[in-house]
Design an enzyme around this catalytic site. Structure first.
Site, short mmCIF file in Angstrom:
data_model
loop_
_atom_site.label_atom_id
_atom_site.label_comp_id
_atom_site.label_asym_id
_atom_site.label_seq_id
_atom_site.Cartn_x
_atom_site.Cartn_y
_atom_site.Cartn_z
N ASP A 45 0.10 -11.89 -12.58
CA ASP A 45 0.47 -10.69 -11.82
C ASP A 45 0.78 -11.01 -10.36
OD1 ASP A 45 0.24 -9.06 -14.00
OD2 ASP A 45 -1.72 -8.23 -13.46
N GLY A 46 0.08 -12.00 -9.79
CA GLY A 46 0.36 -12.39 -8.41
C GLY A 46 1.76 -12.94 -8.24
N ASN A 121 1.46 -2.51 -5.60
CA ASN A 121 0.07 -2.27 -5.97
C ASN A 121 -0.64 -1.31 -5.02
OD1 ASN A 121 -0.09 -3.71 -8.31
ND2 ASN A 121 -1.27 -5.41 -7.48
N ASP A 149 -16.04 1.70 5.66
CA ASP A 149 -15.43 0.37 5.70
C ASP A 149 -13.91 0.43 5.74
OD1 ASP A 149 -17.92 -0.70 5.67
OD2 ASP A 149 -17.80 -1.59 3.68
N ALA A 161 -6.22 -2.28 -9.91
CA ALA A 161 -6.52 -3.47 -9.11
C ALA A 161 -7.63 -3.14 -8.09
CB ALA A 161 -5.24 -3.96 -8.44
N TYR A 162 -7.36 -3.35 -6.81
CA TYR A 162 -8.37 -3.15 -5.78
C TYR A 162 -8.91 -1.71 -5.78
CZ TYR A 162 -10.61 -3.86 -1.22
OH TYR A 162 -11.51 -3.98 -0.20
N ASN A 163 -8.04 -0.76 -6.06
CA ASN A 163 -8.45 0.64 -6.12
C ASN A 163 -9.62 0.85 -7.07
OD1 ASN A 163 -7.93 3.76 -6.13
ND2 ASN A 163 -7.70 3.14 -8.28
N ALA A 184 -16.82 2.60 0.92
CA ALA A 184 -18.14 2.69 1.58
C ALA A 184 -18.14 3.74 2.70
CB ALA A 184 -18.56 1.32 2.13
#
Length: 269
Positions: A45-46, A121, A149, A161-163, A184
């Site tokens: 994916d990257g 993304n 944060d 992904a990060y979500n 956070a």
């Protein structure tokens, strides 16, 4: 048909690349890195994410095909041992495709400079040394004053992904929209935020204004910008659904929720 091959620099990926280049000899397929109809990515994916930004100026003309040479990816449909099957599909191509929405990010600096990026993304805004304080506007109306944060804004396909790590929801890519997830957040009797992910529709505009941008970091996919240094101060960031979409050649494009199942759940009994 003209194809380009974008490759991760591993031994196996380079082997697959050479197999493709050998396989198109004597076929109607032509290699053209500058003006391709199809971009084949080899890696994960990257690699596809990098190829997306390499050919971002041609999104209305190109379709993507991903070959993965490692773990199963969300954007890669073909395995490294299926080169011949893929080449046959390319030669029988009739223009079929599936499209996914993208995220438009526009960051305006205090000196008037504008940084504009389209993300596949996600984009994040966070502070690496202290609590980030950010006013969040929805359609130009103040929604909340976030303390925590950071914030993550993702596309439907990027929602896995990060979500997801930030506690966001997984979005069906048939939804034309984007998502906001808090990282956070501080929630107590003094400071309050919504504290849950928010999914925005096609016409929504999301705007961030930092109270203090020192030590803040802005990312958009793999690009990273350190804010609050010298004259690189942020005035505001605006997010919308992008006008552009990413198109994948639909030879056997896997169902999105089967990808989710295979990646996060595995076999069920």
């Amino acid at each position: 048909m003209k194809i380009a091959v974008y490759t991760y620099r591993s031994t196996e990926s380079m082997r697959v690349r050479q197999a493709i280049l050998d396989g198109i000899q004597g076929t109607p397929l032509e290699y053209d890195e500058d003006h391709p109809d199809i971009v084949i990515t080899i890696g994960g994916d990257g690699t596809l994410l990098s190829a997306f930004h390499r050919y971002q100026h041609l999104l209305d003309q190109v379709r993507f095909v991903g070959i993965h040479t490692g773990h199963l990816g969300f954007y890669t449909d073909w395995r490294n041992y299926e080169v011949q099957e893929l080449l046959k599909s390319l030669q029988n191509d009739s223009g079929q495709s599936v499209a996914y929405p993208l995220l438009d990010m526009e960051a305006t600096m205090s000196d008037g400079r504008v940084k504009h990026i389209v993300a596949l993304n996600e984009s994040t805004l966070r502070n690496i040394v202290k609590t980030m304080v950010c006013d969040v506007y929805v359609n130009d109306q103040l929604f909340e004053r976030f303390r925590g944060d950071g914030l993550c804004i993702s596309t439907p396909t990027g929602s896995t992904a990060y979500n997801k790590s930030a506690g966001g929801a997984i979005m069906d890519p048939n939804i034309i929209g984007f998502q906001l997830a808090e990282m956070a957040s501080l929630n107590n009797r003094v400071f309050r935020t919504l504290g849950s992910p928010v999914i925005f529709g096609t016409d929504a505009k999301l705007t961030f204004r930092l109270r203090d941008d020192s030590s803040a970091v802005l990312t958009c996919d793999r690009e990273q910008m350190m804010l609050g240094q010298d004259d690189w101060h942020l005035q505001e960031i605006t997010y919308r659904v992008a006008k552009e979409k990413i198109h994948f050649a639909k030879y056997r494009h896997n169902n999105f929720f089967m990808r989710v199942k295979n990646s996060f759940i595995g076999e069920t009994y």
